[in-house]
Design a protein around this motif. Structure first.
Motif, PDB file in Angstrom:
ATOM      1  N   TYR A   1       0.809  -1.307  -0.125  1.00 56.22           N
ATOM      2  CA  TYR A   1      -0.188  -0.118  -0.041  1.00 56.22           C
ATOM      3  C   TYR A   1       0.741   1.300  -0.148  1.00 56.22           C
ATOM      4  O   TYR A   1       2.115   1.203   0.578  1.00 56.22           O
ATOM      5  CB  TYR A   1      -0.975  -0.070   1.267  1.00 56.22           C
ATOM      6  CG  TYR A   1      -1.986  -1.095   1.397  1.00 56.22           C
ATOM      7  CD1 TYR A   1      -3.309  -0.887   0.625  1.00 56.22           C
ATOM      8  CD2 TYR A   1      -1.468  -2.358   1.859  1.00 56.22           C
ATOM      9  CE1 TYR A   1      -4.198  -1.885   0.674  1.00 56.22           C
ATOM     10  CE2 TYR A   1      -2.736  -3.209   1.921  1.00 56.22           C
ATOM     11  CZ  TYR A   1      -3.955  -3.096   1.288  1.00 56.22           C
ATOM     12  OH  TYR A   1      -4.865  -4.172   1.269  1.00 56.22           O
TER      13      TYR A   1
ATOM     14  N   TYR B   1       1.020   5.207   1.278  1.00 62.77           N
ATOM     15  CA  TYR B   1       0.516   6.001   2.178  1.00 62.77           C
ATOM     16  C   TYR B   1       1.208   7.707   1.754  1.00 62.77           C
ATOM     17  O   TYR B   1       2.196   7.813   2.063  1.00 62.77           O
ATOM     18  CB  TYR B   1       1.029   5.592   3.649  1.00 62.77           C
ATOM     19  CG  TYR B   1       0.364   4.252   4.162  1.00 62.77           C
ATOM     20  CD1 TYR B   1      -0.961   4.135   4.945  1.00 62.77           C
ATOM     21  CD2 TYR B   1       0.899   3.339   3.782  1.00 62.77           C
ATOM     22  CE1 TYR B   1      -1.354   3.079   5.251  1.00 62.77           C
ATOM     23  CE2 TYR B   1       0.451   1.788   4.132  1.00 62.77           C
ATOM     24  CZ  TYR B   1      -0.882   1.879   4.730  1.00 62.77           C
ATOM     25  OH  TYR B   1      -1.251   0.492   5.162  1.00 62.77           O
TER      26      TYR B   1
ATOM     27  N   ILE C   1      -4.727   6.640   1.319  1.00 64.09           N
ATOM     28  CA  ILE C   1      -4.149   5.399   1.230  1.00 64.09           C
ATOM     29  C   ILE C   1      -4.725   4.896  -0.312  1.00 64.09           C
ATOM     30  O   ILE C   1      -5.702   4.864  -0.623  1.00 64.09           O
ATOM     31  CB  ILE C   1      -5.023   4.291   2.297  1.00 64.09           C
ATOM     32  CG1 ILE C   1      -4.404   4.729   3.666  1.00 64.09           C
ATOM     33  CG2 ILE C   1      -4.394   3.004   2.013  1.00 64.09           C
ATOM     34  CD1 ILE C   1      -5.159   4.097   4.603  1.00 64.09           C
TER      35      ILE C   1
ATOM     36  N   GLY D   1      -4.033   1.462  -2.714  1.00 66.59           N
ATOM     37  CA  GLY D   1      -3.518  -0.143  -3.068  1.00 66.59           C
ATOM     38  C   GLY D   1      -2.842  -0.303  -4.509  1.00 66.59           C
ATOM     39  O   GLY D   1      -2.897   0.549  -5.335  1.00 66.59           O
TER      40      GLY D   1
ATOM     41  N   ASN E   1      -0.347  -2.831  11.844  1.00 64.74           N
ATOM     42  CA  ASN E   1      -1.488  -2.185  11.694  1.00 64.74           C
ATOM     43  C   ASN E   1      -1.739  -0.671  12.369  1.00 64.74           C
ATOM     44  O   ASN E   1      -2.960  -0.259  12.276  1.00 64.74           O
ATOM     45  CB  ASN E   1      -2.611  -2.913  12.772  1.00 64.74           C
ATOM     46  CG  ASN E   1      -2.839  -4.181  12.115  1.00 64.74           C
ATOM     47  OD1 ASN E   1      -2.789  -4.544  10.861  1.00 64.74           O
ATOM     48  ND2 ASN E   1      -3.034  -5.223  13.095  1.00 64.74           N
TER      49      ASN E   1
ATOM     50  N   VAL F   1      -4.589   1.426  10.909  1.00 67.08           N
ATOM     51  CA  VAL F   1      -4.872   1.209   9.584  1.00 67.08           C
ATOM     52  C   VAL F   1      -5.523  -0.297   9.134  1.00 67.08           C
ATOM     53  O   VAL F   1      -5.006  -0.810   8.378  1.00 67.08           O
ATOM     54  CB  VAL F   1      -4.128   1.786   8.628  1.00 67.08           C
ATOM     55  CG1 VAL F   1      -3.684   3.346   8.756  1.00 67.08           C
ATOM     56  CG2 VAL F   1      -2.570   1.223   9.131  1.00 67.08           C
TER      57      VAL F   1
ATOM     58  N   ASN G   1      -8.021  -1.829   8.987  1.00 66.65           N
ATOM     59  CA  ASN G   1      -9.025  -1.666   7.844  1.00 66.65           C
ATOM     60  C   ASN G   1      -8.917  -0.518   6.983  1.00 66.65           C
ATOM     61  O   ASN G   1      -8.883   0.642   7.510  1.00 66.65           O
ATOM     62  CB  ASN G   1     -10.433  -1.507   8.617  1.00 66.65           C
ATOM     63  CG  ASN G   1     -11.589  -1.538   7.476  1.00 66.65           C
ATOM     64  OD1 ASN G   1     -11.343  -1.306   6.343  1.00 66.65           O
ATOM     65  ND2 ASN G   1     -12.671  -1.776   8.063  1.00 66.65           N
ATOM     66  N   LYS G   2      -8.126  -0.538   5.992  1.00 66.85           N
ATOM     67  CA  LYS G   2      -7.690   0.445   4.932  1.00 66.85           C
ATOM     68  C   LYS G   2      -8.975   1.397   4.695  1.00 66.85           C
ATOM     69  O   LYS G   2      -8.490   2.562   4.083  1.00 66.85           O
ATOM     70  CB  LYS G   2      -6.926  -0.191   3.892  1.00 66.85           C
ATOM     71  CG  LYS G   2      -5.783  -1.117   4.137  1.00 66.85           C
ATOM     72  CD  LYS G   2      -4.785  -0.433   4.661  1.00 66.85           C
ATOM     73  CE  LYS G   2      -3.637  -1.247   4.952  1.00 66.85           C
ATOM     74  NZ  LYS G   2      -3.529  -2.198   6.100  1.00 66.85           N
TER      75      LYS G   2
ATOM     76  N   PRO H   1      -9.478   4.139   8.068  1.00 61.95           N
ATOM     77  CA  PRO H   1      -8.412   4.522   9.316  1.00 61.95           C
ATOM     78  C   PRO H   1      -8.885   5.370  10.263  1.00 61.95           C
ATOM     79  O   PRO H   1      -9.741   6.234  10.155  1.00 61.95           O
ATOM     80  CB  PRO H   1      -7.601   5.299   8.551  1.00 61.95           C
ATOM     81  CG  PRO H   1      -8.299   5.716   7.200  1.00 61.95           C
ATOM     82  CD  PRO H   1      -9.314   4.818   6.972  1.00 61.95           C
TER      83      PRO H   1
END
Length: 411
Positions: free
Chosen positions: A253, A255, A264, A266, A293, A317, A319-320, A323
């Protein structure tokens, strides 16, 4: 001097014969330019020299690279961290960032991407230049006030590069003020798998992920395929966010730190990173690093960074898509940060380097402080911590759960 006399004379004449209320005096900046052809001929390898203004730092094998803001890159032999040794200076006008993979250095030069073969440090050679791949670059705005207008009327972005500014005062009709002159704002249009890749500080805007180089500017992300290291291929430029400052990669990922928060993205498709989410905070200068995380970001208030307090934030993070802020710690004047195992290193500007234990990210413990130094950014290596501040490289050794100063090197 003559311009100032002309303005005074004009004021005296108009004050006697005209209604001056329809006019105003404004500060105007006009760019100094050179041709792109001449600009590119300046790129070369030179003998070591003192640094002017230290910028980004980067480590690769036994080398340390330090950007001299907008001038080039100093290459330092760090095979003996107790006694670093200067090797060469790469003159790269307009340079701010860099990244290295398998003996090839990638650096920006205003609108261009330049590639150097650094496999032989005694004979570093430029091997490629991708022209006009960056839409925006640092115009070197030296303005103290947002009221300064910019006259770009004679500037040709297709053939010229801005290298400085001239200033003057002009008398203009108030109705023409906003039509003739541009404002300051509107004039601006860690290590991954897949090769021997260096490590940058948290203030970096360049990241290499396997066969791709990602770079960010004010609002955009540029993507390059570097499968052929000596001949990278420009893929595309995408809008990536607002007022972007830094870029960090972790676990597939990207950032992106901005003055407004953290984005964020992917990398399922490495040539087209997909937007996932954004964490929003108050306006402030904002580098970010991520470990597992949790994301750690410093927010520096004051001056051009914002009017709020300076803090260290911890963001969950896991759960992307969502956040979440889970902890906040007060700081004085933070810049870059980094981590090694359970240590979190925070550069708190004039308040020095601070070391936290992050076993519990929701309850960071300050365990060590190095004061009376200027701390700007860090790179945690396997055995040493490299820090830069006030044109000095500090190196610290990890030993017996403590951090000790190993060397100080004046650039």
């Amino acid at each position: 001097m003559k311009k100032g006399v002309y303005i005074i004379c004009a004021l005296l004449l108009w004050s006697c014969s005209n209604d001056f209320s329809d006019f105003e005096i404004i500060d105007v900046a006009t760019p100094k330019v050179i041709t792109k052809v001449d600009f590119r001929t300046q790129i070369e390898s030179q003998s070591p020299k003192p640094i002017t203004d230290a910028g980004k730092i980067y480590a690769y094998n036994n080398l340390i690279f330090i950007s001299d803001k907008l001038l080039g890159i100093h290459v330092v032999d760090n095979s003996n961290p107790s006694s670093p040794r200067p090797l060469t200076f790469l003159k790269i006008p307009g340079n701010e960032d860099m990244a290295v993979k398998d003996g090839f250095l990638y650096a920006d030069s205003a609108v261009d991407l330049v590639v150097f073969d650094i496999s032989n440090t005694s004979d570093i050679k430029r091997v490629e230049i991708l022209e006009d791949v960056f839409d925006n670059y640092n115009f070197q705005f030296p303005f103290d006030s947002w009221s300064t207008r910019i006259d770009m009327g004679d500037y040709d972005s297709n053939t010229e590069i801005i290298v400085g500014w001239t200033f003057e005062k002009r008398i203009v009709p108030k109705a023409e003020n906003s039509l003739v002159f541009q404002t300051f704002e509107s004039a601006n249009s860690n290590s991954s798998n897949g090769g021997n890749i260096g490590a940058g500080g948290s203030l970096a805007r360049f990241q290499i992920v396997e066969n791709y180089l990602y770079t960010v500017g004010w609002h955009e992300m540029n993507i390059f395929n570097i499968a052929n290291l000596s001949q990278p291929r420009f893929i595309t430029t995408n809008y990536a966010g607002n007022n972007i400052e830094t870029l960090f990669e972790a676990d597939g990922y990207l950032y992106i730190g901005s003055t407004d928060g953290m984005y964020i993205y992917g990398l399922d498709n490495p040539e087209s990173p997909n937007y996932i989410s954004e964490f929003v905070h108050w306006t402030g200068c904002d580098p970010v690093v991520v470990d597992g995380n949790y994301a750690y970001l410093t927010i520096r208030g004051g001056n051009n960074c914002g009017n709020q307090e300076s803090v260290l934030e911890v963001i969950d993070v896991s759960n992307k898509a969502t956040p979440t802020l889970v902890a906040t710690y007060s700081l004085d004047n933070p810049y870059g940060l980094g981590f090694k195992n359970d240590n979190l290193f925070v550069c708190d500007g004039s308040s020095g380097l601070k070391v936290y234990k992050k076993n519990d990210p929701l309850n960071l413990q300050l365990v060590q402080k190095f004061e009376n130094i200027q701390a700007t950014d860090v790179i945690p290596l396997n055995n040493t911590l490299v820090m830069v501040g006030d044109n000095v490289i500090y190196q610290y050794e990890y030993a017996n759960n403590t951090i000790t100063l190993l060397s100080t090197y004046k650039l």
